[in-house]
Design an enzyme around this catalytic site. Structure first.
Site: not given
Length: 825
Positions: A16, A509
């Site tokens: 479906c 970082d």
């Protein structure tokens, strides 16, 4: 391009979902269309100038499904009194549509309710009520229906109906099974009514079975309605398989009943009523349990949706008025009492309190709030009363953005699901073909044994399960992303989830990720008989007028310690050196070693201590008064408490860790030593960060970049997985594929481990779903009988196996709900 999320009704299996996707993608102006079977939603992007939403809904409706637009936060249902006919409903509808800001109106005369979607920036809820009353009707007390609550209630009602159907089916199919099997059990004498013995009263026996089968077929009518309609539209699904198989059994048995009535009593041995009845009952049970399990997969998003309060206390004319949350406007002053939930995002203007923001960040400790601090919708005010100004409402609040992000992630598909999607699209037609060919082959091979070949035909149709294939990936993604949201980890999609599990290197970082991102005082060294407190007061008084971050860090530390600062006179900033000011008649200098040398101030042993601090990545600042050294204060961007543990955990997981920074190499290496990072990428300009990520990728590594999501945007985009770390309201969610709400580096290994577990779960699901069908269909086709001459697989056992296959996939996905973050190093 317009993006929408629509509820899909009428789906029963992966076929479906594939059919709807294919249909929508064929429409002009469609950019993307994804159907999620587990959450029963369509995620669609389309060009509004080329295609309208009703056209998409109509296209899906033509293939037998329903698309329902979700109510937004500005959707309300208003009960209406005084309507006497359908014309009244039409009149109210027209009247409301004339109001500026009304987007959609649907007045239902039968339920006596108006469903209205409107723009709260242009129209107040009270204006809708006034308009209804102005037309001569009564706007009754309103029950605001949230989309999540409405959907949940509908699904709960559907599950209740499914349980009722199963119970009815079981009440009839159990005696049916007993009647069919009891006379056939060799060596076992079970109680059985004499008037029903098949050998003595075959017609009574056949008619009794038929009468017991009809109610079961009746409660399972949906399989036939949906299944045969899908066949008619040339898009067969799982219901089609069940409908064909059980219809064949029932029709053949009815034919046998006619033969018995005509005197051919041997036909009593070829009745299949019990197969049809028990198959429908077992599949009803399987579908009910599947619906319950599917509901549990999306519990996390339901919890988020249920957090927001329905009303808010707004201050108008000096008094507090309780209004629906939809009526809160940006700039309104609101009051939050202790124990109440904060309704919208804003900024505190008065009062102080501790606020529990765990729903946003996953952090269990309440956060102290005072004037000027931000507040977020759905967080809990614990101790004091607060007054705040609304800054973000409706879909703009942090909570709404989180819900949108998680929903989008749950609607996305992982690349690993592509094969399952491809197979699902062709699965049912192929199974129908296999069933027909196998039945025909056995019919010819057995010399025309219709009973034997029919058993083969029905078993193949019933055992095949496209649902397991369709649920394998979306259920795991639903649970995985939901579990991540519980821990403040927002994974933006299936692709990010899949890529994260392959990460072999993480670049962190430095500023704001490994470190706090703001300087803080770390060390004091006094000279000339001063205490640490006196040195800090002198330095902070001198820096009070400074705008330099290092100077502000010293002032902040003095304030934290409750020191009373003196007023500075003659303040002067010395570029590249430091500052000077007069404090209590003394000329004070605060700056670097070069400033001290220029003013001829002897440092003594302080110089070597300064060098040692600099090697640790700290910035020493000398303090002198009237030409004499008073001491030094060291300032540094301090490492977050969890950074070292997080990096150790990543390395334990076999992931290489590198640190990326624009700082000088000496400072960078000092920080790296503190946290246990071996690879340092220092003195890298912001524009070159993406290049450093690319270099690591060139070494054959899958790279995750962890940054603040704003300054590191190019590097986050270049990385295989971009991870933004920061607070929920401030982080730039668009720049990364994973967002860590808490700003805690320990969430990086947690996110990667969650990805690994989720992908492992998907692989297990796919292995079971494919394996089940690959093994089950040949067995149902009589392969074992052909090789060893054993008994055929009964259609009843085939139905039980089919139901269990979907449930097993869902149960396996639900195991992810037990996920806990890795052991903290």
């Amino acid at each position: 391009m317009e993006s929408r999320v629509l509820n899909v009704r009428g789906m029963t299996c992966a076929a479906c979902a594939a059919r709807i996707e294919k249909t929508v993608k064929k429409l002009p102006g469609i950019g993307q269309a994804t159907v999620n079977l587990a959450s029963e939603k369509l995620f669609v992007e389309y060009d509004e100038s080329a295609l309208k939403l009703p056209e998409i809904q109509a296209a899906v409706s033509r293939i037998g499904y329903e698309l329902v637009e979700r109510s937004e936060s500005s959707g309300v249902t208003i009960p209406i009194g005084g309507m006497s006919c359908a014309a009244c409903a039409q009149r109210i509808e027209k009247g409301l549509k004339k109001l500026g800001g009304v987007l959609e109106v649907a007045v239902n005369y039968a339920t006596e309710k108006a469903a209205v979607r409107y723009d709260p920036q242009k129209l107040k809820l009270s204006a809708l009520r006034e308009a209804i009353e102005g037309l001569g009707y009564e706007a009754l007390e309103m029950n605001r229906v949230e989309a999540a609550d409405e959907d949940r209630a509908r699904k709960q009602a559907e599950i209740k109906r499914m349980w009722t159907k199963f119970i009815v089916a079981a009440v009839f199919s159990l005696p049916l099974l007993y009647i069919a099997m009891a006379p056939m059990l060799p060596g076992v004498k079970l109680p059985f009514p004499a008037w029903l013995r098949p050998m003595d009263f075959p017609l009574v026996y056949a008619l009794t079975e038929l009468l017991l089968t009809l109610p079961v077929i009746g409660v399972g009518y949906r399989f036939y309605y949906v299944g045969f309609r899908a066949l008619w539209m040339r898009s067969p699904n799982m219901d089609s398989l069940v409908a064909i198989g059980t219809s064949a059994a029932v029709l053949y048995s009815i034919y046998g009943t006619f033969l018995i009535a005509g005197g051919q009593f041997h036909a009593v041995d070829a009745l299949y009523f019990e197969s049809a009845g028990v198959i429908v009952t077992l599949i009803l049970l399987g579908k009910t349990l599947e619906a319950v399990s599917k509901g549990r997969t999306s519990e996390a998003i339901k919890k988020l949706m249920g957090l927001a309060p329905k009303t808010a206390l707004v201050i108008r004319g000096g008094s507090e008025i309780e209004i629906p949350i939809d009526e809160v406007k940006i700039g309104d002053l609101l009051r939050v009492r202790p124990g109440s939930t904060i309704p919208v995002d804003g900024q505190v203007t008065e009062g102080s309190s501790a606020v529990d923001e765990s729903m946003l960040t996953g952090e269990s400790m309440p956060v102290d709030k005072k004037s000027g601090d931000p507040l977020y919708a759905a967080s809990l005010n614990t101790t004091g009363a607060l007054t705040f100004r609304a800054e973000r409402v409706g879909a703009e609040t942090a909570l709404a953005r989180i819900i949108k992000l998680v929903e989008d992630a749950q609607g996305s598909k992982a690349p690993i699901a592509q094969l399952a999607d491809l197979v699902s699209g062709y699965f049912v037609p192929v199974v129908c073909g296999i069933a027909l060919l196998s039945g025909l082959a056995w019919f010819l091979g057995t010399g025309g044994d219709l009973k034997f070949s029919l058993t083969i035909f029905i078993s193949i149709l019933v055992i095949a399960c496209p649902c397991a294939l369709g649920l394998a990936t979306p259920t795991a993604i639903l649970v995985g992303t939901g579990k991540g949201a519980e821990y403040g980890i927002l994974i933006k999609g299936g692709e990010a989830l899949e890529t994260a599990h392959k990460v072999s290197a993480v670049i962190l970082d430095k500023t704001g990720t490994i470190t706090e991102g703001r300087p803080a005082v770390t060390d004091f060294m006094q000279a000339g008989g001063l205490s640490a407190e006196e040195l800090l007061r002198l330095a902070a008084s001198a820096e009070l007028s400074s705008e330099h971050p290092l100077g502000q860090a010293i002032v902040q530390r003095a304030r934290e310690e409750g020191l009373e600062l003196e007023k500075a006179e003659g303040f002067r900033s010395l570029t590249g050196l430091g500052i000077e000011a007069t404090i209590g008649g003394r000329r004070v200098l605060a700056g670097n070693e070069k400033l001290m040398q220029e003013r001829g101030i002897a440092l003594g042993g302080m110089a070597s201590q300064s060098d040692a601090l600099a090697k640790e990545g700290k910035t020493p600042m000398f303090i002198a008064a009237d030409g004499e050294i008073c001491g030094l204060v060291a300032v540094a961007d301090v490492v977050k408490p969890s950074s070292r543990a997080a990096i150790a955990e990543l390395r334990q997981m076999g992931i290489e860790v590198a640190m990326l920074t624009g700082d000088n190499r000496r400072t960078a290496e000092a920080i790296a030593r503190q946290v246990g990072v071996e690879r340092v990428l220092a003195e890298v300009l912001p524009g070159d960060k993406a290049g450093e990520v690319k270099k690591l990728q060139g070494e054959g590594k899958r790279v995750a970049m962890v940054g603040d999501g704003i300054n590191d945007a190019p590097a986050l985009a270049q990385a295989d997985v971009g991870i933004a770390i920061g607070s929920g309201a401030d982080v730039a969610m668009e720049s990364a594929s994973i967002v860590l709400m808490r700003g805690d580096l320990l969430d990086v290994p947690t996110a990667i481990e969650l990805s690994r577990r989720t992908i492992r779960n998907i692989k297990q699901n796919l292995f079971w779903a494919f394996g089940y069908n690959v093994i089950g269909i040949p067995i149902a086709a009589g392969l074992l009988h052909l090789i060893w001459g054993g008994p055929l697989l009964s259609p009843i056992f085939a139905a039980a196996a089919m139901s269990l296959s979907s449930i097993s996939v869902l149960t396996n996905a639900l195991r992810l709900k037990r996920f806990k973050p890795p052991r903290r190093a």
